[in-house]
Write an enzyme that holds these catalytic residues in place. Structure first.
Site, PDB file in Angstrom:
ATOM      1  N   CYS A 138      -2.700   8.886   2.998  1.00  0.00           N
ATOM      2  CA  CYS A 138      -2.323   8.392   1.664  1.00  0.00           C
ATOM      3  C   CYS A 138      -3.394   8.756   0.644  1.00  0.00           C
ATOM      4  O   CYS A 138      -3.074   9.058  -0.500  1.00  0.00           O
ATOM      5  CB  CYS A 138      -2.086   6.893   1.704  1.00  0.00           C
ATOM      6  N   GLU A 143       0.887  -1.173   0.000  1.00  0.00           N
ATOM      7  CA  GLU A 143       0.000   0.000   0.000  1.00  0.00           C
ATOM      8  C   GLU A 143       0.914   1.209   0.000  1.00  0.00           C
ATOM      9  O   GLU A 143       1.532   1.523   1.010  1.00  0.00           O
ATOM     10  CB  GLU A 143      -0.894  -0.004   1.250  1.00  0.00           C
TER      11      GLU A 143
HETATM   12  P1  NAD Z   1       8.518   5.084   4.152  1.00  0.00           P
HETATM   13  O1  NAD Z   1       8.371   4.198   2.976  1.00  0.00           O
HETATM   14  O2  NAD Z   1       9.746   5.895   4.293  1.00  0.00           O
HETATM   15  O3  NAD Z   1       8.407   4.227   5.499  1.00  0.00           O
HETATM   16  C1  NAD Z   1       7.344   3.345   5.722  1.00  0.00           C
HETATM   17  C2  NAD Z   1       7.823   2.206   6.590  1.00  0.00           C
HETATM   18  O4  NAD Z   1       8.811   1.439   5.887  1.00  0.00           O
HETATM   19  C3  NAD Z   1       8.489   2.648   7.881  1.00  0.00           C
HETATM   20  O5  NAD Z   1       8.109   1.759   8.920  1.00  0.00           O
HETATM   21  C4  NAD Z   1       9.958   2.510   7.577  1.00  0.00           C
HETATM   22  O6  NAD Z   1      10.758   2.313   8.715  1.00  0.00           O
HETATM   23  C5  NAD Z   1       9.954   1.262   6.712  1.00  0.00           C
HETATM   24  N1  NAD Z   1      11.114   1.116   5.828  1.00  0.00           N
HETATM   25  C6  NAD Z   1      11.948   2.083   5.376  1.00  0.00           C
HETATM   26  N2  NAD Z   1      12.880   1.538   4.550  1.00  0.00           N
HETATM   27  C7  NAD Z   1      12.602   0.217   4.482  1.00  0.00           C
HETATM   28  C8  NAD Z   1      13.191  -0.874   3.773  1.00  0.00           C
HETATM   29  N3  NAD Z   1      14.235  -0.703   2.951  1.00  0.00           N
HETATM   30  N4  NAD Z   1      12.640  -2.100   3.914  1.00  0.00           N
HETATM   31  C9  NAD Z   1      11.558  -2.281   4.713  1.00  0.00           C
HETATM   32  N5  NAD Z   1      10.975  -1.295   5.405  1.00  0.00           N
HETATM   33  C10 NAD Z   1      11.483  -0.053   5.291  1.00  0.00           C
HETATM   34  O7  NAD Z   1       7.222   5.976   4.144  1.00  0.00           O
HETATM   35  P2  NAD Z   1       6.898   7.235   5.065  1.00  0.00           P
HETATM   36  O8  NAD Z   1       7.544   8.426   4.484  1.00  0.00           O
HETATM   37  O9  NAD Z   1       7.180   6.850   6.469  1.00  0.00           O
HETATM   38  O10 NAD Z   1       5.309   7.335   4.887  1.00  0.00           O
HETATM   39  C11 NAD Z   1       4.703   8.172   3.982  1.00  0.00           C
HETATM   40  C12 NAD Z   1       4.329   7.386   2.732  1.00  0.00           C
HETATM   41  O11 NAD Z   1       3.471   6.313   3.064  1.00  0.00           O
HETATM   42  C13 NAD Z   1       3.553   8.251   1.758  1.00  0.00           C
HETATM   43  O12 NAD Z   1       4.018   7.999   0.451  1.00  0.00           O
HETATM   44  C14 NAD Z   1       2.129   7.742   1.901  1.00  0.00           C
HETATM   45  O13 NAD Z   1       1.298   7.949   0.792  1.00  0.00           O
HETATM   46  C15 NAD Z   1       2.360   6.296   2.184  1.00  0.00           C
HETATM   47  N6  NAD Z   1       1.175   5.694   2.803  1.00  0.00           N
HETATM   48  C16 NAD Z   1       0.413   4.842   2.065  1.00  0.00           C
HETATM   49  C17 NAD Z   1      -0.748   4.292   2.598  1.00  0.00           C
HETATM   50  C18 NAD Z   1      -1.605   3.346   1.795  1.00  0.00           C
HETATM   51  O14 NAD Z   1      -2.450   2.679   2.364  1.00  0.00           O
HETATM   52  N7  NAD Z   1      -1.445   3.276   0.493  1.00  0.00           N
HETATM   53  C19 NAD Z   1      -1.117   4.618   3.902  1.00  0.00           C
HETATM   54  C20 NAD Z   1      -0.317   5.499   4.632  1.00  0.00           C
HETATM   55  C21 NAD Z   1       0.833   6.033   4.076  1.00  0.00           C
END
Ligand code: NAD
Length: 467
Positions: A275, A241
């Protein structure tokens, strides 16, 4: 010792080291959270693996009862958890309480009934039964905007389907999840749910772990690509997601005041950190000035502040990196359009940005083309709705979208041509746990929520018997 513990193999344990957790309304640390050693991570996965056979062998009713108890525990501690959530995430306390109680309800309504065996054929000496088997160890990873509810949604679905879980919250919002895990530990057999902290290094270790069978991930598209690459080695099942750049397409038969109210709510909820927030609004010539003026007035009236203060409607951006990014997008947008609505007070400290719009801006600018994930909405003027639809669709994302019109048939004809997983008419967003949620294009793949989402936590097995 950190202010919260991790849950590994039924025990509440410290990490190898601690990190500070910052209150974004004050821009200063207010608590500490544990970070696991590599050995502890292996232990968490091993505990989930060891607990899996017995948990998978329980009846659906037993699993539902255990999850129901988790929901009761969250609800009984809702005030305490909501205060932690507001302090680490920034959202107003009333919204934090809604998130905690919503998470309690998610646990309580978790149901595995849709996974019952189905006999697809039973004739002429051949009987075919389709089963939905759990997968094993599931890793759940979420972003920081709705830390508890997104995590609980994944955990509840994974567990009710008979899997075991290692959960990892975002590094900047670990506290509510870890505190909740400490409380619900007593309601689950040891090892069934494990929750670890993170300093930003833990995600890849979990997503590449050979004993993990499935990853349920919510975060950015950039990270989603890395998760997918890590999953490839052992062909882990995957739901992604990811990010979005949702467009709202306003048609010229709308009442400008009404539509501005809907756009405001859809764009600025959770200070734009949703999101499926409205991230671009396409507004026709005939309504453009009126809609922009209404939006600006609503922005000017917004009460922005510390979520713990009564009356606050909009909290800060959750972390410094996101604050800097959104400020950068606003500075860039000021070169290409006119900012409106950014007047009013702000607290002295903290990562605050007031809700605001940018008018007279067009596609091809950063604010329109990128996902801002913050409280600034570009409002784009258009003459031809077909052209506006084409521009709305010209995005690598495809999470949500909306059409605003008083003519249901006209709205529907545009909605059907929006290239996104969810499309709403006269509202944005409108999610519910019994409705499937799935991103199109680079907003991810796989489904969350509803029976379709639950099925993704299982493997289909077909047993064909000659009888
Ligand atoms: P991010 O991708 O930086 O982090 C999300 C999660 O992934 C965190 O827990 C982070 O620690 C982890 N992570 C980071 N690098 C990783 C790796 N290499 N492998 C595995 N896990 C890793 O995102 P963010 O900036 O924290 O959140 C904002 C983003 O999330 C926005 O793009 C938003 O649209 C999206 N989002 C999507 C939804 C949805 O349902 N589609 C919901 C909420 C947020």
């Amino acid at each position: 010792m950190a202010d919260v513990s991790m849950l590994i193999d039924g025990a509440l344990v410290d990490g190898e080291r601690d990190i500070d957790v910052v209150n974004p309304a004050l821009a200063e640390p207010f608590a500490t959270a544990p970070v696991p050693s590599d050995a502890q991570l292996d232990q968490a996965v091993a505990a989930a693996k060891a607990a899996y056979p017995a948990w998978a062998a329980t009846s659906v009713a037993e699993r539902e009862a255990a999850l129901h108890a988790c929901g009761d525990i969250l609800e009984a501690n809702a005030d305490m958890l909501a205060r932690i959530l507001t302090q680490e995430q920034g959202k107003p306390l009333v919204n934090a309480l809604r998130e905690v109680n919503g998470s309690a309800a998610t646990f309580r309504r978790a149901s595995g009934k849709a996974l019952a065996d189905r006999t697809s054929e039973d004739a002429d000496g051949r009987r075919i039964v389709q089963r939905r088997r759990p997968l094993g160890v599931v890793v759940t990873i979420v972003a920081w905007n709705f830390p508890l509810s997104m995590m609980v949604g994944k955990i509840a679905a994974a567990l009710v389907a008979g899997n075991t879980v290692v959960a990892k919250p975002a590094p900047t919002t670990p506290l509510t999840t870890l505190r909740a895990a400490m409380l619900i530990a007593e309601a689950l057999p040891k090892g069934v749910l494990n929750v670890v902290g993170d300093d930003g290094t833990v995600g890849p270790k979990l997503t590449s772990h050979p004993d993990v069978r499935r990853i349920s991930f919510t975060g950015s598209t950039a990270t989603g690509r890395k998760v997918m690459a890590n999953a490839a080695d052992t062909l882990k099942r995957l739901t992604l997601e990811l990010g979005g750049n949702d467009a709202a397409l306003v048609l010229d038969d709308c009442n400008p005041k009404e539509v501005a109210g809907g756009l405001f709510t859809g764009a600025f909820g959770n200070s734009g950190q949703i999101c499926v927030a409205i991230k671009r609004a396409y507004v026709p010539d005939a309504l453009y000035d009126d809609v922009c003026d209404e939006l600006a007035t609503l922005c000017e009236g917004a009460i922005v502040g510390d979520g713990l203060e009564q009356g606050t409607q909009f909290g800060p951006l959750q972390n410094k990196a996101q604050f800097d990014r959104v400020r950068g997008l606003i500075d860039d947008a000021a070169q290409h359009g006119t900012i409106m609505g950014d007047s009013g007070t702000l607290p002295e400290h903290g990562y605050f940005i007031r809700p605001q719009i940018v008018r007279d801006i067009s596609d091809g600018t950063r604010l329109v083309d990128e996902e801002q994930f913050g409280p600034v909405l570009p409002v784009i003027r258009y003459e031809d709705p077909e052209d506006a639809l084409a521009r709305a669709n010209a995005s690598p994302y495809g999470l949500g979208g909306s059409v605003w019109s008083t003519n249901p048939e006209r709205a529907r004809s545009f909605a059907e041509r929006m290239e996104s997983g969810s499309v709403w008419i006269n509202r944005h967003p409108d999610l519910a746990h019994h409705i499937p949620f799935a991103g199109a294009n680079q907003s991810g793949f796989g489904v969350e929520y509803a029976d379709e989402g639950l099925e993704e936590f299982t493997q289909i097995q077909v047993i064909t018997a000659r009888v």
